[in-house]
Design a protein around this motif. Sequence first.
Motif: not given
Length: 386
Positions: A327-343
């Motif tokens: 992947x390129x530098x455009x991707x931020x990987x996160x887990x399924x967590x409502x507050x983490x997704x919002x941030x």
Amino acid sequence: MLKRKICVVVTARPSYSRIKTALTAIKNHPKLELQLVIAGSALLGRYGNAVDVIEKDGFKINEKVFMVLEGENPTAMAKTTGLGVMELANVFYNLKPDAVITIADRFETIATSIAAAYQNIPLIHIQGGEVTGNIDEKVRHANTKLADIHLVASEDAKKRVIKLGENPGYVINTGCPSIDLAKEIKEKPLLDFNPVEKYGGVGTSLEWKKEGYIVVMQHPVTTEYKAAKEDVLKTLHAVAELGIPTFWFWPNVDAGSDGTSSGIRQFREINKPQNIHFFKNMEPHDFLTLLVNSKCLIGNSSVGIRECSYLGVPVVNLGSRQNRRERGDNVLDVDYDKEIIKEAILTQINNKNISSSTIYGDGNSGEKIADVLAEIPLLFHKTITY
């Protein structure tokens, strides 16, 4: 001069954008004849009737194969694939192609590979050698071992296919045809249509022109399909709470898609979100235009890894579906967590350090693929040399 008959099997909505420019190049090449087979969910209305878009784009369809079994669980996937082998075997017997193309890694694509390989028809695999999550990982590499010719989309993928024991002379980096479409959009990015007026969909009218918007495309993970509903509800709550105008797209037909779909319907009925509009499908050109003008893409679709990397669109990638994919530098990987997704969404919307990447090609893949198909020796047998 006899033309080589190249049979391409498109089994799902995303597969069409992955091959569209190659279809055009094959159709227009003086040494090639295109045979087009549309199968699987690409024929189904609830997944967007991709076949209508394909016909609208001017392609003649030689055969349609209805093979999707209801259930959207692992057993239904296995049976759908089995039906695909049976039906496609007859299609290839009747069309008598000189070579068959199978695309990428969707679970049903191995039906194309088996039906061609078992009938001694040269098999060409597009986009082998990449790493991803769920059943796609196994299917992609199984397609590689059944295939005779490999047209990969990146240098890392090329090295991986060769390490799998394939003849280096038959492993060619052509890039991904979807980047050809992305290049066209990047050169002319104007959003000159109203998505709601053109495609309908479900939900409230959004103030997207004034405020900007985000796009969501979340699919189930076949190896985690029981969590599909819970996962999508977390994303829905996060997006609804942010209040940003959102265009949300329906999931693919994979194990767990009934969970994703029911989660969307349940949330829509109970919460009546005022900032989300839902769509089944869009034409590839329109979808990429929507993406390039968006603030961010959220979900777990490969479009975030491939086209968005070239377009420089910020992406919040959720969960394991694109695990270890280049992947390129455009991707931020996160887990399924409502507050983490919002941030993460707010972080990516304000990310000013994203550059365009050519990992998956420079925008001329369709022509490269057609030229290779016209000249490369066709073979239907091989032996591992190590």
